[in-house]
Design an enzyme around this catalytic site. Structure first.
Site, PDB file in Angstrom:
ATOM      1  N   LYS A  79      34.990  -3.996  57.683  1.00 38.87           N
ATOM      2  CA  LYS A  79      34.314  -4.221  56.412  1.00 38.87           C
ATOM      3  C   LYS A  79      35.370  -4.553  55.364  1.00 38.87           C
ATOM      4  CE  LYS A  79      31.005  -1.818  53.348  1.00 38.87           C
ATOM      5  NZ  LYS A  79      30.165  -0.613  53.209  1.00 38.87           N
ATOM      6  N   SER A 154      25.301  -1.373  52.578  1.00 45.22           N
ATOM      7  CA  SER A 154      26.225  -2.416  52.222  1.00 45.22           C
ATOM      8  C   SER A 154      27.065  -2.962  53.375  1.00 45.22           C
ATOM      9  CB  SER A 154      27.144  -1.907  51.115  1.00 45.22           C
ATOM     10  OG  SER A 154      27.938  -0.834  51.585  1.00 45.22           O
ATOM     11  N   SER A 178      25.126   3.252  53.960  1.00 47.97           N
ATOM     12  CA  SER A 178      25.616   1.890  54.212  1.00 47.97           C
ATOM     13  C   SER A 178      26.096   1.580  55.615  1.00 47.97           C
ATOM     14  CB  SER A 178      26.725   1.547  53.231  1.00 47.97           C
ATOM     15  OG  SER A 178      26.145   1.182  52.002  1.00 47.97           O
TER      16      SER A 178
HETATM   17  N1  GLN Z   1      22.432   1.674  49.122  1.00 49.39           N
HETATM   18  C1  GLN Z   1      23.205   2.735  48.564  1.00 49.39           C
HETATM   19  C2  GLN Z   1      23.775   2.322  47.250  1.00 49.39           C
HETATM   20  O1  GLN Z   1      23.512   1.253  46.850  1.00 49.39           O
HETATM   21  C3  GLN Z   1      24.283   3.158  49.511  1.00 49.39           C
HETATM   22  C4  GLN Z   1      25.478   2.314  49.494  1.00 49.39           C
HETATM   23  C5  GLN Z   1      26.556   2.794  50.389  1.00 49.39           C
HETATM   24  O2  GLN Z   1      26.332   3.659  51.241  1.00 49.39           O
HETATM   25  N2  GLN Z   1      27.752   2.277  50.169  1.00 49.39           N
HETATM   26  O3  GLN Z   1      24.485   3.043  46.601  1.00 49.39           O
END
Ligand code: GLN
Length: 486
Positions: A79, A154, A178
């Site tokens: 990532k 994400s 994410s």
């Molecule tokens: N969807 C969640 C957010 O927008 C989690 C994001 C993540 O785990 N990095 O914060």
């Protein structure tokens, strides 16, 4: 068998038996990225020269006859919030579009030392804020099951690459879901380890009391293998625990007989799509048929989890992202004076969702509001942690959905609040610092549905054992059409 269908173990066997060289394997994946990635756009950066050089080193190690670890010569991808020295590490943000870190993240270092071949860096929501990879400052990633749909986020690039077979495994990060949510949307296995199990040194911070790094793989055994390779103490991350990581591999096939598994009643509410609920309930029945005892439990404070997270995560993000001021690194927009330069750099460098979070967080931390918002959110966090602790006094694992629904169409959700609501089943696990694994368990409308297993702190071995039992019982065998492209 297609190379891109092979598990990490199978690839390792092919390499050790000299049926394939690491150079050939790397070329295979580089070609596959050229052919398949235009349909998914999982990669922000492909690193062919670096990958070839590492493959040559792996081949030399394989030829030397010395003892070879299971990851030697096996490609992977990271990532793009994980630093890799000298390689673009953008966090999918205009702010870091030209950033090449001078050092490598602990996780990447461990994998490279184990002989991994890094193919490239994967797309994500900007600074890991989002659930669909639509908030990448560069381009959205497409779901390999249906390119009109999001892969989740994400870590959407990580999940899409594994599902499309453009990386044998990938590394993601999970602050509120994410890793697990994109794994569910793309039909792959994703682990959010216990807070403190994996070093975050070199992970570009979003919300430091929640962030964890974990693997996305096609199989449970592969996931356990990669978790074992990346877990362990690192003095450079003060939240990394000193204990040696548990052995997640030897007990993998021990089954679920006698395990007590809880289904939280609060999770079966009208917001849960019937197709997803069916897969979760079918999985509960399957666990019973494999010898586990399944019963209902209650997590009474779950209603407050989302609100607590969307105060704590933005608060931490607003302080973590204060470092992007145009002075030390990252984008610098020209301006007349210093304050104007800060303003211009941050205005041009951050996208709308990141700005929203920074503003929310700054507000929640400001004097006069701190007690009303941030402090109360932290107290709520304690209640949520205690809810889980209560369930784990007489249960071994919790089974839950990962997401309320399957992957949505790109552009379908424009209201940020609606997108936040989708994190309802994953966020509480981060707030409590627990490990959670997302496992593909069925299809709804032809799209993958994941189930989540949650365990006590540092119970990754048990999560893997239960996930493996489900996987081996033939729970999910479907593949996206894109994975069939040769
Ligand atoms: N969807 C969640 C957010 O927008 C989690 C994001 C993540 O785990 N990095 O914060």
């Amino acid at each position: 068998m297609r190379i891109s269908d092979c598990s990490i173990r199978e690839l390792g066997r092919l390499l050790r038996e000299r049926e394939l060289s690491a150079a050939e394997l790397t070329e295979h994946y580089l070609e596959r990225i050229e052919r398949v990635d235009p349909a998914t756009r999982a990669y922000i950066t492909v690193l062919p020269e670096e990958a070839r050089a590492r493959a040559r080193t792996a081949d030399a190690a394989l030829a030397s006859g010395e003892e070879i670890g299971p990851l030697t010569g096996i490609p992977t991808a990271l990532k793009d919030n994980l630093c890799l020295a000298g390689a673009p590490t953008t966090c999918a943000s205009a702010m870091l579009a030209d950033f090449r870190p001078p050092y490598t993240a602990a996780v990447a270092e461990k994998l490279l030392r184990a002989g991994a071949v890094v193919l490239g860096k994967l797309n994500m929501d900007e600074f890991a804020m989002g659930s669909s990879t639509e908030y990448s400052a560069f381009f959205p990633t497409h779901n390999p099951w249906d390119p009109a749909r999001v892969p989740g986020g994400s870590s959407g690039g990580s999940a899409a690459a594994v599902a499309a077979g453009t990386a044998p495994y990938a590394i993601g990060s999970d602050t509120g879901g994410s890793i697990r949510q994109p794994a569910a949307f793309c039909g792959v296995v994703g682990l959010k380890p216990t807070y403190g199990a994996v070093s975050r040194y070199g992970l570009i911070a979003f919300a430091s009391s929640l962030d964890q790094i974990g693997p996305l793989t096609r199989t449970v055994a592969d996931n356990a293998l990669i978790f074992t390779a990346i877990a362990g103490h690192d003095p450079r991350d003060s939240t990394s625990v000193p204990d040696a990581p548990a052995d997640c591999l030897s007990g993998l096939a021990d089954g679920v007989r006698g395990l007590k598994i809880a289904l939280p009643q609060e999770f079966f509410t009208p917001g849960l799509a019937p197709g997803v609920e069916k897969v979760v309930r079918d999985t509960a029945r399957r666990l019973e048929s494999l010898g586990a005892e399944v019963s209902l439990c209650s997590l009474p404070h779950m209603d407050y989890a989302l609100a607590a997270y969307y105060l704590i995560a933005p608060a931490e993000c607003s302080s973590n992202l204060a470092r992007y001021d145009g002075v030390r690194y990252g984008l610098r927009a020209p301006a007349a004076g210093m304050i104007e330069m800060f303003q211009a750099s941050r205005s041009a460098g951050f996208g709308p969702e990141v700005k929203r979070r920074v503003m929310l967080g700054t507000y929640a931390l400001s004097s006069g509001y701190y007690d009303a918002y941030y402090l109360r959110a932290q107290k709520t966090r304690t209640l949520i942690r205690e809810d889980y602790a209560r369930v784990f006094t007489d249960h071994d694992l919790i089974l839950s959905p990962v997401t309320p629904d399957v992957a949505w169409r790109i552009g379908e959700i424009s209201d940020p609040l609606a997108m936040y609501m989708g994190d309802i089943y994953t966020i509480p696990v981060n707030l409590a610092g627990l490990p959670g694994i997302s496992l593909p368990a069925g299809l709804a409308d032809g799209l993958p549905v994941g189930v989540q297993l949650i365990g006590r702190h540092f119970a990754e071995a048990l999560l893997y054992r239960a996930a493996y039992a489900l996987e081996q019982s033939g729970l999910f065998t479907a593949r996206p059409a894109l994975a069939e492209v040769d």
